[in-house]
Motif scaffolding. Sequence first.
Motif, PDB file in Angstrom:
ATOM      1  N   VAL A  14       0.138  13.246  42.373  1.00  0.00           N
ATOM      2  CA  VAL A  14      -0.248  12.809  43.369  1.00  0.00           C
ATOM      3  C   VAL A  14      -1.842  12.274  43.139  1.00  0.00           C
ATOM      4  CG1 VAL A  14      -0.408  12.730  45.660  1.00  0.00           C
ATOM      5  CG2 VAL A  14       1.522  13.807  44.953  1.00  0.00           C
ATOM      6  N   ASN A  15      -2.038  10.856  42.943  1.00  0.00           N
ATOM      7  CA  ASN A  15      -3.175  10.352  43.607  1.00  0.00           C
ATOM      8  C   ASN A  15      -3.174   9.380  44.048  1.00  0.00           C
ATOM      9  OD1 ASN A  15      -2.793   8.940  41.381  1.00  0.00           O
ATOM     10  ND2 ASN A  15      -3.682   9.909  39.737  1.00  0.00           N
ATOM     11  N   ASN A  16      -4.572   8.499  43.396  1.00  0.00           N
ATOM     12  CA  ASN A  16      -4.928   7.245  44.652  1.00  0.00           C
ATOM     13  C   ASN A  16      -4.127   5.900  43.776  1.00  0.00           C
ATOM     14  OD1 ASN A  16      -8.517   7.990  43.780  1.00  0.00           O
ATOM     15  ND2 ASN A  16      -7.187   8.005  45.552  1.00  0.00           N
ATOM     16  N   THR A  17      -3.144   6.745  41.896  1.00  0.00           N
ATOM     17  CA  THR A  17      -3.171   5.249  41.431  1.00  0.00           C
ATOM     18  C   THR A  17      -0.994   5.780  42.576  1.00  0.00           C
ATOM     19  OG1 THR A  17      -3.694   5.436  39.451  1.00  0.00           O
ATOM     20  CG2 THR A  17      -1.400   4.561  39.346  1.00  0.00           C
ATOM     21  N   THR A  18      -0.628   6.689  41.989  1.00  0.00           N
ATOM     22  CA  THR A  18       0.449   6.847  42.401  1.00  0.00           C
ATOM     23  C   THR A  18       0.890   6.595  43.871  1.00  0.00           C
ATOM     24  OG1 THR A  18      -0.103   9.169  42.523  1.00  0.00           O
ATOM     25  CG2 THR A  18       1.813   8.469  41.176  1.00  0.00           C
ATOM     26  N   ALA A 286       0.346  -6.853  45.316  1.00  0.00           N
ATOM     27  CA  ALA A 286      -0.538  -6.861  46.809  1.00  0.00           C
ATOM     28  C   ALA A 286      -0.084  -5.835  47.201  1.00  0.00           C
ATOM     29  CB  ALA A 286      -0.907  -8.316  46.908  1.00  0.00           C
ATOM     30  N   VAL A 287       1.343  -5.705  47.739  1.00  0.00           N
ATOM     31  CA  VAL A 287       2.067  -4.607  48.081  1.00  0.00           C
ATOM     32  C   VAL A 287       1.889  -3.820  47.624  1.00  0.00           C
ATOM     33  CG1 VAL A 287       4.953  -3.954  49.404  1.00  0.00           C
ATOM     34  CG2 VAL A 287       3.748  -6.558  49.036  1.00  0.00           C
ATOM     35  N   GLN A 292      -1.139   2.059  47.876  1.00  0.00           N
ATOM     36  CA  GLN A 292      -1.950   2.665  47.080  1.00  0.00           C
ATOM     37  C   GLN A 292      -3.607   2.964  48.209  1.00  0.00           C
ATOM     38  OE1 GLN A 292      -2.488   0.216  43.516  1.00  0.00           O
ATOM     39  NE2 GLN A 292      -1.621   1.973  42.432  1.00  0.00           N
ATOM     40  N   VAL A 293      -3.392   1.541  49.269  1.00  0.00           N
ATOM     41  CA  VAL A 293      -5.158   2.423  49.570  1.00  0.00           C
ATOM     42  C   VAL A 293      -4.542   1.765  51.180  1.00  0.00           C
ATOM     43  CG1 VAL A 293      -6.676   1.795  49.807  1.00  0.00           C
ATOM     44  CG2 VAL A 293      -6.431   1.102  48.305  1.00  0.00           C
ATOM     45  N   SER A 294      -4.175   3.629  51.810  1.00  0.00           N
ATOM     46  CA  SER A 294      -3.741   2.831  53.145  1.00  0.00           C
ATOM     47  C   SER A 294      -5.193   3.048  54.048  1.00  0.00           C
ATOM     48  CB  SER A 294      -2.830   4.474  54.059  1.00  0.00           C
ATOM     49  OG  SER A 294      -4.031   5.586  53.668  1.00  0.00           O
ATOM     50  N   GLY A 295      -5.435   2.673  55.247  1.00  0.00           N
ATOM     51  CA  GLY A 295      -6.091   2.958  56.044  1.00  0.00           C
ATOM     52  C   GLY A 295      -7.241   4.332  55.839  1.00  0.00           C
ATOM     53  N   ALA A 296      -6.489   4.908  55.685  1.00  0.00           N
ATOM     54  CA  ALA A 296      -7.278   7.125  55.665  1.00  0.00           C
ATOM     55  C   ALA A 296      -7.813   6.477  54.713  1.00  0.00           C
ATOM     56  CB  ALA A 296      -5.972   7.821  56.347  1.00  0.00           C
ATOM     57  N   ASP A 364      -9.843  -3.704  52.868  1.00  0.00           N
ATOM     58  CA  ASP A 364     -10.201  -4.727  52.256  1.00  0.00           C
ATOM     59  C   ASP A 364     -10.929  -4.815  51.292  1.00  0.00           C
ATOM     60  OD1 ASP A 364      -8.292  -6.196  53.601  1.00  0.00           O
ATOM     61  OD2 ASP A 364      -9.695  -7.126  54.712  1.00  0.00           O
ATOM     62  N   LEU A 365     -11.103  -4.428  51.422  1.00  0.00           N
ATOM     63  CA  LEU A 365     -13.018  -4.498  50.675  1.00  0.00           C
ATOM     64  C   LEU A 365     -12.840  -2.853  49.432  1.00  0.00           C
ATOM     65  CD1 LEU A 365     -16.156  -4.506  49.843  1.00  0.00           C
ATOM     66  CD2 LEU A 365     -16.856  -2.211  49.978  1.00  0.00           C
ATOM     67  N   ILE A 366     -11.948  -1.429  49.851  1.00  0.00           N
ATOM     68  CA  ILE A 366     -11.636  -0.904  49.091  1.00  0.00           C
ATOM     69  C   ILE A 366     -10.329  -1.309  48.157  1.00  0.00           C
ATOM     70  CG2 ILE A 366     -10.672   1.472  49.057  1.00  0.00           C
ATOM     71  CD1 ILE A 366     -13.517   1.627  49.880  1.00  0.00           C
ATOM     72  N   ILE A 367      -9.446  -1.713  48.750  1.00  0.00           N
ATOM     73  CA  ILE A 367      -8.299  -2.185  48.105  1.00  0.00           C
ATOM     74  C   ILE A 367      -9.254  -3.375  46.977  1.00  0.00           C
ATOM     75  CG2 ILE A 367      -6.522  -4.013  48.014  1.00  0.00           C
ATOM     76  CD1 ILE A 367      -5.431  -3.799  50.917  1.00  0.00           C
ATOM     77  N   GLU A 368      -9.905  -3.874  46.975  1.00  0.00           N
ATOM     78  CA  GLU A 368     -10.453  -5.318  45.871  1.00  0.00           C
ATOM     79  C   GLU A 368     -11.600  -4.241  44.837  1.00  0.00           C
ATOM     80  OE1 GLU A 368     -12.572  -8.757  45.923  1.00  0.00           O
ATOM     81  OE2 GLU A 368     -11.532  -8.865  47.517  1.00  0.00           O
ATOM     82  N   THR A 369     -12.328  -3.060  45.114  1.00  0.00           N
ATOM     83  CA  THR A 369     -13.285  -2.588  44.197  1.00  0.00           C
ATOM     84  C   THR A 369     -12.908  -0.894  44.417  1.00  0.00           C
ATOM     85  OG1 THR A 369     -14.079  -1.416  46.253  1.00  0.00           O
ATOM     86  CG2 THR A 369     -15.353  -2.688  45.586  1.00  0.00           C
ATOM     87  N   THR A 370     -11.766  -0.587  44.100  1.00  0.00           N
ATOM     88  CA  THR A 370     -10.703   0.763  43.064  1.00  0.00           C
ATOM     89  C   THR A 370      -9.643  -0.163  42.933  1.00  0.00           C
ATOM     90  OG1 THR A 370      -9.696   1.192  45.657  1.00  0.00           O
ATOM     91  CG2 THR A 370     -12.491   1.783  45.060  1.00  0.00           C
ATOM     92  N   ASN A 371      -9.508  -1.509  42.606  1.00  0.00           N
ATOM     93  CA  ASN A 371      -8.185  -2.327  41.561  1.00  0.00           C
ATOM     94  C   ASN A 371      -7.994  -1.670  40.742  1.00  0.00           C
ATOM     95  OD1 ASN A 371      -5.885  -3.452  41.320  1.00  0.00           O
ATOM     96  ND2 ASN A 371      -6.973  -5.087  41.631  1.00  0.00           N
ATOM     97  N   ARG A 372      -7.225  -0.859  39.792  1.00  0.00           N
ATOM     98  CA  ARG A 372      -7.790  -0.598  38.286  1.00  0.00           C
ATOM     99  C   ARG A 372      -6.355  -0.929  37.917  1.00  0.00           C
ATOM    100  NH1 ARG A 372      -7.192   5.803  39.083  1.00  0.00           N
ATOM    101  NH2 ARG A 372      -8.946   5.733  40.074  1.00  0.00           N
ATOM    102  N   GLN A 373      -5.518  -2.104  38.403  1.00  0.00           N
ATOM    103  CA  GLN A 373      -4.521  -3.010  38.167  1.00  0.00           C
ATOM    104  C   GLN A 373      -4.464  -3.833  37.119  1.00  0.00           C
ATOM    105  OE1 GLN A 373      -2.999  -5.148  41.497  1.00  0.00           O
ATOM    106  NE2 GLN A 373      -1.632  -3.224  42.088  1.00  0.00           N
ATOM    107  N   THR A 374      -3.334  -3.531  36.138  1.00  0.00           N
ATOM    108  CA  THR A 374      -3.763  -3.868  34.528  1.00  0.00           C
ATOM    109  C   THR A 374      -3.222  -4.764  34.376  1.00  0.00           C
ATOM    110  OG1 THR A 374      -4.411  -1.202  34.084  1.00  0.00           O
ATOM    111  CG2 THR A 374      -4.480  -3.308  32.353  1.00  0.00           C
TER     112      THR A 374
END
Length: 445
Positions: A14-18, A286-287, A292-296, A364-374
Amino acid sequence: MPKQIHLAAHFPGVNNTTVWSDPQAGSHIEFDSFVKLAQTAERAKFDFFFLAEGLRLREQGGQIYDLDVVGRPDTFTVLAALAAVTTHLGLAGTINSTFNEPYEVARQFASLDHLSDGRAAWNVVTSWDAFTGENFRRGGFLAEADRYTRATQFLATARELFDSWPADAVVADKDSGVFLRDGSVGGFRHTDQHFDIAGRFNVPRSPQGRPVILQAGDSDGGREFAAATADAIFSRHGTLVEGQKFYQDVKRRLPAYGRSRDSLKVLPAATFVLGDTPAEAQEKAAVVRRQQVSGATAIKLLEQLWNRDLSGYDPDGPLPSIDPDISDAHIARGRASVRMNRDPVAVAREWRSKAEAEKLSIRDLIIETTNRQTFIGTPATVAASINDLVQQDAADGFILVPHVTPGGLDEFADTVVPLLQERGVFRTEYSGPTLRDHLGLEFPA
Ligand SMILES: Cc1cc2nc3c(=O)[nH]c(=O)nc-3n(C[C@H](O)[C@H](O)[C@H](O)COP(=O)(O)O)c2cc1C
């Protein structure tokens, strides 16, 4: 002849990717999940299965940080069990060189190599922080600058142990009653700054001689350590420009150690989202990002930079106008990288102006700045991208991190792998039984 691609399957926990909450997601602890991912990887002829390691649960605000790796069964136990339900797949475990002892670790890897008939790999990490060290009565143990010294000496010591048994030491001749050719095997004496040990190693030489060595540090010291000792390096640099820069940097270090370019494989981590059309893949991606990044999660990740309790903030609202707290007491523990490499106040300013300019909420910002999708695309475009990156020397292959455990590799195995095989850049059968065979590595003399 095009370069051949190497692929590995990362079981991330379990982590920020899964996305553990995905309806398709299963357990991250039960053995069936490990079996499922490993058997899919083996069916697809992957080089190896990979386990990361977290020795202490990370905390945030004094609580277990439950969006990060929570619950991680012991590496050797899982890999040994997987050896029994797979036949060819390499089995790579991350074991740190800061809190362990070489005799114990060498014994565990030599045993795994025997049990798996030559499929063991050791990802040597240094994970030095004092918070983790407290688990081992070694809080504060080892300054950052000394980590790679201990790692180098640790690995050199382990090598001496692996090499202390010649391959033909065990005769076991029932007629003559001779078991060992020479009763002096296994002897070792090693003294350096960190270790002072002597005795006899208790595991005869294993099928690969020594486990395959992986390395995952990114600093100059980490790269030099990899160039000196590793067979493969697990990196975070999976894009064309960054990948090529990293690839050139580590490969140019090899001649100083008498090594060829091919003797060290560069394997960046990579995620993927597949769709029937490029547009569908983008929509799915995008989904996945929003899963991966819920509000919490967005608030938790923001707190890691701000180093403040931001639980009162609305994830769909604007960023805090207050600056990050730059004191030494950090809200997130066990995640050393959070503070090490950047200036939080400067990053916060950047994030604020980006959010204002693009009208982004915290989430929105965290979704963008922590994006690791390759890799996002159809099976054909993803296969082409993977191949391009490998042929253009941005990588020798990838360690794939599916976002759904344990079924997240199925689609890749069924759709992308056959396309790589058609291009003649990925094996259709294993050419030998050991991980050294899969990676095209020499066997130690
Ligand atoms: C891609 C990657 C994966 C890593 N995986 C782990 C891991 O699973 N467990 C761990 O304790 N440390 C892990 N590390 C941390 C490294 O061992 C090391 O402690 C950290 O990167 C700091 O070393 P550096 O300054 O050389 O980068 C990883 C590092 C990288 C770059």
